[in-house]
Every structure is written in C-alpha cells, then in structure tokens.
Design a protein around this motif. Sequence first.
Motif, PDB file in Angstrom:
ATOM      1  N   ALA A 196       0.825  -1.211   0.000  1.00 49.93           N
ATOM      2  CA  ALA A 196       0.000   0.000   0.000  1.00 49.93           C
ATOM      3  C   ALA A 196       0.854   1.253   0.000  1.00 49.93           C
ATOM      4  O   ALA A 196       1.951   1.290   0.566  1.00 49.93           O
ATOM      5  CB  ALA A 196      -0.926   0.000   1.217  1.00 49.93           C
ATOM      6  N   PHE A 197       0.334   2.284  -0.649  1.00 50.16           N
ATOM      7  CA  PHE A 197       0.881   3.624  -0.517  1.00 50.16           C
ATOM      8  C   PHE A 197       0.410   4.183   0.823  1.00 50.16           C
ATOM      9  O   PHE A 197      -0.774   4.103   1.145  1.00 50.16           O
ATOM     10  CB  PHE A 197       0.371   4.537  -1.628  1.00 50.16           C
ATOM     11  CG  PHE A 197       1.017   4.328  -2.973  1.00 50.16           C
ATOM     12  CD1 PHE A 197       1.990   3.368  -3.159  1.00 50.16           C
ATOM     13  CD2 PHE A 197       0.651   5.114  -4.057  1.00 50.16           C
ATOM     14  CE1 PHE A 197       2.584   3.181  -4.403  1.00 50.16           C
ATOM     15  CE2 PHE A 197       1.237   4.943  -5.301  1.00 50.16           C
ATOM     16  CZ  PHE A 197       2.207   3.966  -5.475  1.00 50.16           C
ATOM     17  N   SER A 198       1.306   4.733   1.593  1.00 51.38           N
ATOM     18  CA  SER A 198       0.909   5.348   2.859  1.00 51.38           C
ATOM     19  C   SER A 198       0.052   6.581   2.590  1.00 51.38           C
ATOM     20  O   SER A 198       0.040   7.124   1.475  1.00 51.38           O
ATOM     21  CB  SER A 198       2.135   5.746   3.673  1.00 51.38           C
ATOM     22  OG  SER A 198       2.749   6.896   3.098  1.00 51.38           O
ATOM     23  N   SER A 199      -0.645   7.022   3.613  1.00 47.88           N
ATOM     24  CA  SER A 199      -1.474   8.226   3.457  1.00 47.88           C
ATOM     25  C   SER A 199      -0.618   9.440   3.123  1.00 47.88           C
ATOM     26  O   SER A 199      -1.055  10.336   2.402  1.00 47.88           O
ATOM     27  CB  SER A 199      -2.280   8.478   4.735  1.00 47.88           C
ATOM     28  OG  SER A 199      -1.422   8.657   5.855  1.00 47.88           O
ATOM     29  N   GLY A 200       0.627   9.463   3.642  1.00 42.40           N
ATOM     30  CA  GLY A 200       1.515  10.581   3.327  1.00 42.40           C
ATOM     31  C   GLY A 200       1.831  10.663   1.850  1.00 42.40           C
ATOM     32  O   GLY A 200       1.855  11.740   1.252  1.00 42.40           O
ATOM     33  N   VAL A 201       2.067   9.500   1.219  1.00 44.35           N
ATOM     34  CA  VAL A 201       2.307   9.452  -0.230  1.00 44.35           C
ATOM     35  C   VAL A 201       1.040   9.845  -0.975  1.00 44.35           C
ATOM     36  O   VAL A 201       1.079  10.644  -1.927  1.00 44.35           O
ATOM     37  CB  VAL A 201       2.787   8.049  -0.653  1.00 44.35           C
ATOM     38  CG1 VAL A 201       2.708   7.885  -2.167  1.00 44.35           C
ATOM     39  CG2 VAL A 201       4.210   7.819  -0.189  1.00 44.35           C
ATOM     40  N   ASN A 202      -0.101   9.291  -0.562  1.00 45.86           N
ATOM     41  CA  ASN A 202      -1.362   9.604  -1.244  1.00 45.86           C
ATOM     42  C   ASN A 202      -1.699  11.078  -1.179  1.00 45.86           C
ATOM     43  O   ASN A 202      -2.159  11.679  -2.160  1.00 45.86           O
ATOM     44  CB  ASN A 202      -2.502   8.776  -0.641  1.00 45.86           C
ATOM     45  CG  ASN A 202      -2.421   7.313  -1.036  1.00 45.86           C
ATOM     46  OD1 ASN A 202      -1.942   6.984  -2.119  1.00 45.86           O
ATOM     47  ND2 ASN A 202      -2.871   6.448  -0.161  1.00 45.86           N
ATOM     48  N   GLU A 203      -1.474  11.687  -0.026  1.00 42.65           N
ATOM     49  CA  GLU A 203      -1.803  13.103   0.135  1.00 42.65           C
ATOM     50  C   GLU A 203      -0.847  14.001  -0.643  1.00 42.65           C
ATOM     51  O   GLU A 203      -1.271  14.940  -1.327  1.00 42.65           O
ATOM     52  CB  GLU A 203      -1.772  13.486   1.616  1.00 42.65           C
ATOM     53  CG  GLU A 203      -2.907  12.875   2.430  1.00 42.65           C
ATOM     54  CD  GLU A 203      -2.730  13.092   3.919  1.00 42.65           C
ATOM     55  OE1 GLU A 203      -1.740  13.746   4.313  1.00 42.65           O
ATOM     56  OE2 GLU A 203      -3.578  12.591   4.691  1.00 42.65           O
ATOM     57  N   THR A 204       0.447  13.702  -0.534  1.00 38.00           N
ATOM     58  CA  THR A 204       1.446  14.589  -1.158  1.00 38.00           C
ATOM     59  C   THR A 204       1.498  14.403  -2.672  1.00 38.00           C
ATOM     60  O   THR A 204       1.396  15.376  -3.434  1.00 38.00           O
ATOM     61  CB  THR A 204       2.837  14.341  -0.547  1.00 38.00           C
ATOM     62  OG1 THR A 204       2.754  14.478   0.876  1.00 38.00           O
ATOM     63  CG2 THR A 204       3.840  15.346  -1.087  1.00 38.00           C
ATOM     64  N   LEU A 205       1.640  13.156  -3.123  1.00 36.91           N
ATOM     65  CA  LEU A 205       1.702  12.928  -4.567  1.00 36.91           C
ATOM     66  C   LEU A 205       0.330  13.067  -5.212  1.00 36.91           C
ATOM     67  O   LEU A 205       0.232  13.228  -6.429  1.00 36.91           O
ATOM     68  CB  LEU A 205       2.276  11.553  -4.868  1.00 36.91           C
ATOM     69  CG  LEU A 205       3.778  11.364  -4.583  1.00 36.91           C
ATOM     70  CD1 LEU A 205       4.243   9.990  -5.046  1.00 36.91           C
ATOM     71  CD2 LEU A 205       4.612  12.449  -5.252  1.00 36.91           C
ATOM     72  N   GLY A 206      -0.718  13.004  -4.376  1.00 40.73           N
ATOM     73  CA  GLY A 206      -2.064  13.225  -4.912  1.00 40.73           C
ATOM     74  C   GLY A 206      -2.239  14.623  -5.485  1.00 40.73           C
ATOM     75  O   GLY A 206      -3.119  14.861  -6.323  1.00 40.73           O
ATOM     76  N   LYS A 207      -1.375  15.545  -5.064  1.00 42.65           N
ATOM     77  CA  LYS A 207      -1.426  16.915  -5.597  1.00 42.65           C
ATOM     78  C   LYS A 207      -0.821  16.986  -6.990  1.00 42.65           C
ATOM     79  O   LYS A 207      -1.037  17.970  -7.712  1.00 42.65           O
ATOM     80  CB  LYS A 207      -0.683  17.858  -4.642  1.00 42.65           C
ATOM     81  CG  LYS A 207      -1.298  17.923  -3.249  1.00 42.65           C
ATOM     82  CD  LYS A 207      -0.421  18.702  -2.280  1.00 42.65           C
ATOM     83  CE  LYS A 207      -0.982  18.679  -0.872  1.00 42.65           C
ATOM     84  NZ  LYS A 207      -0.093  19.342   0.106  1.00 42.65           N
TER      85      LYS A 207
END
Length: 475
Positions: A196-207
């Motif tokens: 899984a992608f961590s929430s930190g990756v999802n939030e930051t790279l989600g931008k």
Amino acid sequence: MNYIFSLIFIFVYSVPALAQSARNLLEAQHFIKLGNTLRMVDRPEQAIDLLLRALPAVKSTDIYMEAITYENLGYAYRDQENSQTALGYFHKAQTLYKKLNFGASEAAMRQLISETASKDLYAGIDVGASGVKLAIFRTIYENGFYNKDVKVKPIAPNVTLVSGTAQSFKDGQEVMKAYLDSIRRYNIPADHIYVAFSSGVNETLGKTPAKKKKLYELFSALVTNSLPGSDSLFIDSTLTAAREAELFMIGSIPRKLWLTASCVDIGSGNTKGGYYDSGHRFHSVSLPYGTKTLANLIDNNRSLSIEEYKKEAQRIVKMIADTAINVEFNTMSPGLHQRKTVAMGGGIAWAMAAYLHPEKAGTTAVPLTLADAEQFARLAVTDYQSLIHPDLSDLTDPAVRRKAETDLVNVQNQFNEKQLIAGSLLMEAVIRAYANTSIPKRFVFIRDSDISWVTGKFLETLNQNYEKAMARDAR
C-alpha cells in the motif's frame, strides 16, 4: 510449580483404577481437566498420558468433549515440538468442530494448523513518504485475539518518494525489488501480502496525479514480474490518514488496552492518530504535517542557512500549534483527554528514543515524557552534535550497545539536521498539546510501530472473521 505437579501426580496415580482408561464420561472429564493443568505446568508427557486415557470414553459418548480432547492433545504434542502429531490432532478437532457447527472453534483450529505447519506468514510493504518498508510476520492467536510476531523487518533506506523526482522513484524501485525477493524466498502466497501507498504518499503525490500514477505503474510492474501468482495482488493507493491511524492502532496496541489508550503517529508525510470508543468505533485525528513535509514547508527552496532555518522552523511550528494542533487535541477530540496511555509511532519518535534513551534499545515499549520532548527539541535547535552523539559508556550489555549503535547510525541516515529540527519541534508541540489536560498522560514509543499499519491490515481481517464466527455460534 513442582508442588502442584506432585499433588496432581499423587491424586492420579495413587488410585489404581485411574491408571487405566477412563471408565465413564465424568472420569474422562476429570482426566481432560487434569491433563490440561499438567500441560500448563510444563508436563506435556503426563498430560498426553491422561488425555489418551480419557479418549475412549468420550469418543463413544460426547463429540464435543472428543473435539476438546483432540485439541488439548494437539497442544501437548506441540509443546513437545512434535508438529506432525500435533497437526493430526488439530485436524481431527477441526473436523468435529465443523460437524458441530462451532464456527469460532473451527476458525481457531484452522489458524493453529497454519501456525503449526508454518503457513501463517504474512508480508506487508509500506510505500511511505520517506521510503519503502517491509515486514514479514507470523500471526499468533492468544487470549481470544490475533497478534503479530515480526520475523523480518529490514532497515529501510532513506528514499524521499514524496519529492516525486525520477531519482527517488528509481531508488525506491531498487528497495522494492529487494523486498519482493525476500517475500518470494519465504513462499508467501499472494493473499497473505499487502502492498500500500501510505497516506503521506497519497496526500502529497495526490497533488501531482501524474507523478502518483507513474509511481503506481512502476511498483505494480515490479510486483507482477517478481511474484508468482500475483495477478490478484494490487497496490492499495486509497489509504487516508484516518484509515492508516486505525490500522496503526490495531497493529501496535493489544486489544485489551484499546479503551484506555490512544495513538499518534508522526510520519514523514503527515501526523495521524485516534482512539476507539466503547462501541469499537474509531475516532481519528490528522494533520497534514510530517517530519519531512514540514521541513520542506519551512525551507521549500532549500536556501536558508541553518540559523535562519531554526528561527523559521520555530515560527512556523508555533503557528501550526496555535491554529491546528492545540485546537485538534484540546477542543475537537475530547476522547483523547480521557485516555491515559498514548502510543507513539513514527520515525521522529524513534529518533527521540534512540538519542535520549539508548539504554532502552532492546525495549519494545519505551516510556517518554514531555520533558524528553522539550530536551529533544532544545538540543536539536541549540546543540545538534551533542544530540546525535549521545554517551553510550554506561551501556555494559554488549547486545544493547550494538542495538543502540545501529539505531543511531540508521536514524542519522534517515534524517538530516533540518528534518530533525522540524520533527523535534513538531513532536514537542504534539506532546505538549496532549499533556495539557486534567488527566495525566503516559507516553510510550512502540518499537516497530513504523510497520504497524501494514500488519494491522491482516490482524483486523483475522479478528473480524473470528468475531463473525463467534456471533454465528451464539445464534
């Protein structure tokens, strides 16, 4: 223990009739109970003798007691490290529990069979903001719930994936390849693997969706090419901070402590935590600041001198504390106030424990205080070299000293000076907000908490399945 065994031995063997097989169901039940007691006081051979003598009477009269006898025989043979015989009895117990429609007991036997046959290994890969982490672990059924026993947890190289650069993605791929090789060597099936992608990756790279998509494609290709039978295996890229916090709690805190504890994980990309209420509902808290994302916010262009950075870091963290942290912990989440124990996780908590308490290098749960957090932040800002070179001369245990030295090297590889300053100030602000309540708090850093949420995913599923089986049995 020897006194207890002597009493049981005298009782069982002083009556000639009891040296033979049980003559009726009541006598068989006495044998089963005494056999289980003998096993508990480390006398498996005598326990087996009693259980085998109970078996003829229960086989002809009571299928439930027969299943219990097989189960206890399995435990006793497992205590003797005779896995093959233990498996035979566990299988017999499972068959009878299934026949009785006792779903929970059947599920427990299935798990015991997996554990005894060494087929209970799971693997979790956390694609996090500062690198890729691996945990290979075994599940253990105890006290009515499943817990984890970590077998493999390599130190994760520092790879700042949230930077989104081609080099960071390339470095991440190399780490991922090595971890997938480890999983393949252990022959772990696809349904026992969670990536899984961590929430930190999802939030930051989600931008920057294109970068997140690129990382997903690169890592998905590695999984497909490296693991046989991985067609059904996918990378979970949907994790939120709230969901990750809940999995962190499941994976790091024993269930019996849930109603008296909360958790907070200060990661590289964000900060998240929460607690369970009496109805087993999880209440989450989250902040979009982590050790490395905060360092980037303080000095986005990497142009500040270290002295300028310190001043800016203190200004920004105070602003975040006043507008977000204190509001969240003191106003928005009153349930946090009521829980005395706070389980701390994340790289910066690990760094604080390593630098301030090297003597606890071999300890799973390391007590921390507000004074520790204040000292940690003060030294990071005013005496960085002293902080990262603690005195180890009092560590006389060679194993503890080696572990402490390893931790220090790995922490220094994980965080540079600016990141450590940002993280220590954030840690101090969070602990200060937590401690600013009428109920005293006990802060505890949980070692290996950095992989707790990926292990929590499997523990949650196992416990949910067990509870469903219990509910079916109760109807």
